[in-house]
Each structure stands twice: as C-alpha cells, then as structure tokens.
Motif scaffolding. Sequence first.
Motif, mmCIF file in Angstrom:
data_model
loop_
_atom_site.group_PDB
_atom_site.id
_atom_site.type_symbol
_atom_site.label_atom_id
_atom_site.label_comp_id
_atom_site.label_asym_id
_atom_site.label_seq_id
_atom_site.Cartn_x
_atom_site.Cartn_y
_atom_site.Cartn_z
ATOM 1 N N THR A 61 -0.529 7.614 3.680
ATOM 2 C CA THR A 61 -1.487 8.253 4.462
ATOM 3 C C THR A 61 -2.824 7.554 4.343
ATOM 4 O O THR A 61 -3.418 7.096 5.345
ATOM 5 C CB THR A 61 -1.835 9.525 4.022
ATOM 6 N N ASP A 62 -3.038 6.972 3.146
ATOM 7 C CA ASP A 62 -4.349 6.151 2.952
ATOM 8 C C ASP A 62 -4.131 4.724 3.566
ATOM 9 O O ASP A 62 -5.198 4.441 4.270
ATOM 10 C CB ASP A 62 -4.520 5.938 1.355
ATOM 11 N N LEU A 63 -3.055 4.115 3.505
ATOM 12 C CA LEU A 63 -2.978 2.911 4.079
ATOM 13 C C LEU A 63 -3.122 3.031 5.832
ATOM 14 O O LEU A 63 -3.651 2.111 6.373
ATOM 15 C CB LEU A 63 -1.351 2.388 3.723
ATOM 16 N N ARG A 64 -2.454 4.142 6.246
ATOM 17 C CA ARG A 64 -2.576 4.347 7.641
ATOM 18 C C ARG A 64 -4.213 4.464 8.051
ATOM 19 O O ARG A 64 -4.428 3.843 9.257
ATOM 20 C CB ARG A 64 -1.525 5.331 8.250
ATOM 21 N N THR A 65 -4.718 5.095 7.288
ATOM 22 C CA THR A 65 -6.050 5.470 7.702
ATOM 23 C C THR A 65 -6.831 4.189 7.639
ATOM 24 O O THR A 65 -7.780 4.033 8.749
ATOM 25 C CB THR A 65 -6.654 6.646 6.541
ATOM 26 N N VAL A 74 -5.428 4.247 -19.359
ATOM 27 C CA VAL A 74 -5.754 5.666 -19.171
ATOM 28 C C VAL A 74 -4.487 6.482 -18.704
ATOM 29 O O VAL A 74 -3.339 5.827 -18.716
ATOM 30 C CB VAL A 74 -6.650 6.060 -18.409
ATOM 31 N N SER A 75 -4.408 7.803 -18.906
ATOM 32 C CA SER A 75 -3.404 8.565 -18.484
ATOM 33 C C SER A 75 -3.339 9.087 -17.194
ATOM 34 O O SER A 75 -2.447 9.545 -16.422
ATOM 35 C CB SER A 75 -3.242 9.613 -19.481
ATOM 36 N N VAL A 76 -4.685 9.281 -16.519
ATOM 37 C CA VAL A 76 -5.047 9.701 -15.129
ATOM 38 C C VAL A 76 -5.789 9.000 -14.472
ATOM 39 O O VAL A 76 -6.754 8.113 -14.954
ATOM 40 C CB VAL A 76 -5.718 11.068 -15.390
ATOM 41 N N GLY A 77 -5.295 8.632 -13.085
ATOM 42 C CA GLY A 77 -5.863 7.571 -12.097
ATOM 43 C C GLY A 77 -5.154 7.568 -10.763
ATOM 44 O O GLY A 77 -4.258 8.385 -10.602
ATOM 45 N N GLY A 78 -5.501 6.622 -10.189
ATOM 46 C CA GLY A 78 -5.069 6.526 -8.783
ATOM 47 C C GLY A 78 -4.531 5.052 -8.529
ATOM 48 O O GLY A 78 -4.923 4.207 -8.847
ATOM 49 N N ILE A 79 -4.055 4.938 -7.164
ATOM 50 C CA ILE A 79 -3.631 3.491 -6.700
ATOM 51 C C ILE A 79 -4.762 3.093 -5.897
ATOM 52 O O ILE A 79 -5.355 3.819 -4.821
ATOM 53 C CB ILE A 79 -2.117 3.748 -6.125
ATOM 54 N N ALA A 120 -5.429 1.756 -2.388
ATOM 55 C CA ALA A 120 -4.687 1.450 -1.361
ATOM 56 C C ALA A 120 -5.443 0.254 -0.641
ATOM 57 O O ALA A 120 -4.581 -0.716 0.016
ATOM 58 C CB ALA A 120 -4.685 2.563 -0.385
ATOM 59 N N ASP A 121 -6.638 0.063 -0.856
ATOM 60 C CA ASP A 121 -7.530 -1.080 -0.147
ATOM 61 C C ASP A 121 -6.991 -2.561 -0.617
ATOM 62 O O ASP A 121 -6.894 -3.222 0.374
ATOM 63 C CB ASP A 121 -8.860 -0.967 -0.684
ATOM 64 N N ARG A 122 -6.671 -2.592 -1.780
ATOM 65 C CA ARG A 122 -6.112 -4.131 -2.354
ATOM 66 C C ARG A 122 -4.646 -4.327 -1.538
ATOM 67 O O ARG A 122 -4.533 -5.305 -1.187
ATOM 68 C CB ARG A 122 -6.095 -3.884 -3.725
ATOM 69 N N TYR A 123 -3.934 -3.416 -1.506
ATOM 70 C CA TYR A 123 -2.695 -3.593 -0.902
ATOM 71 C C TYR A 123 -2.498 -3.695 0.826
ATOM 72 O O TYR A 123 -2.125 -4.602 1.303
ATOM 73 C CB TYR A 123 -1.512 -2.505 -1.250
#
Length: 357
Positions: free
Chosen positions: A198-202, A302-307, A309-312
């Motif tokens: 969804t992030d990639l498509r946005t 860390v144990s909590v975070g995200g990917i 998407a901008d870089r990819y």
Amino acid sequence: MKKGYKVTDVDRQKKIGVAAENLEELIEKSCKKLGVNANCCDYRLCVAEDGTAVTDDEYLATLPPQTLLVLLKNEEKMVTDFDYYYNMIRSTKREFIDSGRAAQEFLSTDIREKFKVFQRYIAAADDARTMLSERAQDPDWFQGLEPSEKSKEHSMSKRVKERMRGYYYKTKSALQASDLYVHSKNGLGKKLIDQFLTDLRTLLESNKYNESYFNRKADEDMRLCKNTGLFECGGLWNEAKCTYEGDHVINPYRSREERIIFQTWNLDHRIELSRSIIPKILQAISQIMSGTLSCIHCSKQVSVGGIVADRYYLQIFTRENLKLVHIVCHNKSKHSAESDIYTVCKKCIRSQRIECN
C-alpha cells in the motif's frame, strides 16, 4: 461494472470484443468467442503491447478500455506487438528494407544485426514529422493506439506508466507468493506485506508513475530523452556509458515503426528486482516480525520499528536504479550490485521520508 477489452489469439488471426467484470469472466468469454474447446483454466491473458501477464482482477482494472490482450494456452509463448509487427514487416514488407540480395542478407543475420540495420533504415527516413505532436497532425504514428491518446507525448507517458505498473505487480506477486505471506504466524507477515505494498503504491501514484520519463516536453531533469524525443542507450548496468556510441539511439516520436521498436528497449535495474530487492524486502519484514531490527538512521538495535518503503521505491521505480538500454546492452546475467535491509526504529520513522523524484 463491465469494461470492454479486445482479445486475440497468439497468431492474431481473429480479434474480438469482450465486456467483463473480472479476469475469470474475461477468460471464459474470450475462450467461447474465439472458439476454444478446452478448460478455461488452461488459458491465460497477456497485454499484447509488452507481454505483461494479467494475473489478477486488480491489475486488470488498471488497464484502459479496449486494451488488446492475447489469449494463450499455458504452454504457448507470448508474441508481443513488436515481435508480431517485426515478423510481418520482415515477411511482407521487404521492399521497405531493401530488395534482392540485401533483403536476403538482412533476413539471414542474427537478431543484433537485424536491429542495427532496421534502426539505420528508420534513421534515414523522413524526419519532417518528428516534431509533430497531435494525432490529427501525424495520424500514421497513432495506428494501433487507443483513440484517447491524442498526442505523442501523452502516448509515451502512458508507456512509462504501463512499465511502472508492471514492476509494481511483479513485486506484489513475488511478495504475496512468499512463505512469509502465505504461512506467517497469526497473519502478521501478510499484514506487514500488504501495508508495504500500500505504501509503495501510494508513492507511485503520488509521483504519477514517473510518466515524465518518456515525455519530451517534460522538464529536462525529469525526462530520459532530448527535447526532440531522441533516446540514447545508457550501456550495460555496470558501465558508465554505452560502448556502441552513436549506434544505440532511437527516436520513437519519429515514426510508428520506431515507436514499436522502442518497446524492445529496457528500463534495466542495476540492482535487480527479483534477485536482490525483493529478497531484501522479505528479510526486512522478517526482522520486524522477529523484533530484531537495526535502524538505518540511528544504527540502534531495536525490537519495534518499520520498513522504509521510500528506499525500495527509489530502487524499483526511479532513475536512481533504472537505466534505459538497447536490447543488446540488457545483460540478464546476475548483477553484483546489491540492495539492503532498510528498517527504521519507531522514534526515527518520521525523519526517514525521502523525496522521490
């Protein structure tokens, strides 16, 4: 709501019109109208222009009305518009290439030489109509294109968007076919992958599918061609420039034939999509699921975070990683360039947005 499509078989012997709401209905009706007496499950549809497989309803919905599709048995090889027209020109229009012994030599050379000879023929053609833009000014250029394509620039922008959609759906298909998506515990892998897509498509939509890349009227720093519409090959993925200097050039704005040949030019990923980028995306999501990720911004474990998407996005869809190349310079062997795992901690997530030009 039903939408109309054009469908033909691999030999282009018959073209039919089909209205359908979804892919299953479209294949079923196409088989019936084309007189196929077999199980519809044994058939698939591909976009005639570039050979992209239509694998789901979501991708089908992105295709414009009256898109020409090719119905194929699962074992049949796809023949793109370029291959079809090229073979037609070779077999029935030899007088436009040459005659006698020259034609015989042309038909006996290997594919690389054929492209070089064919390009020289086109380059020597009348350039008077190259700078014309509107359909009414140069109707021959628009043969085979949708009536909605009113200018050459609009048509070329559309070709970029189709390629970008192809990259998106290739990424989507690979991620959703992964074990991480299909067999993830508690559905977490599926949730993370769907959010990433969804992030990639946005990002892709917000940047209008990078439609300016082939548009000669776009700003100079946004297009890949000169203001005349001339494109030059960027060379092998690991080279600074093309070694066939002056030979690997093309202007699809000049003629219909050159527009068709341009379909064989590739937007080549230096860092490969299938071999490197997609596996790194899966590794990044796997680390998020396991709670053992490293923040690319502050370098903390860390144990909590995200990917990120901008870089990819930059690697899959932009000139940061894409190079326009002639078919001869499209090296399909494994590239040594590698992607990376782009994860970020919860604290740094907002500071990692990247301008995507």
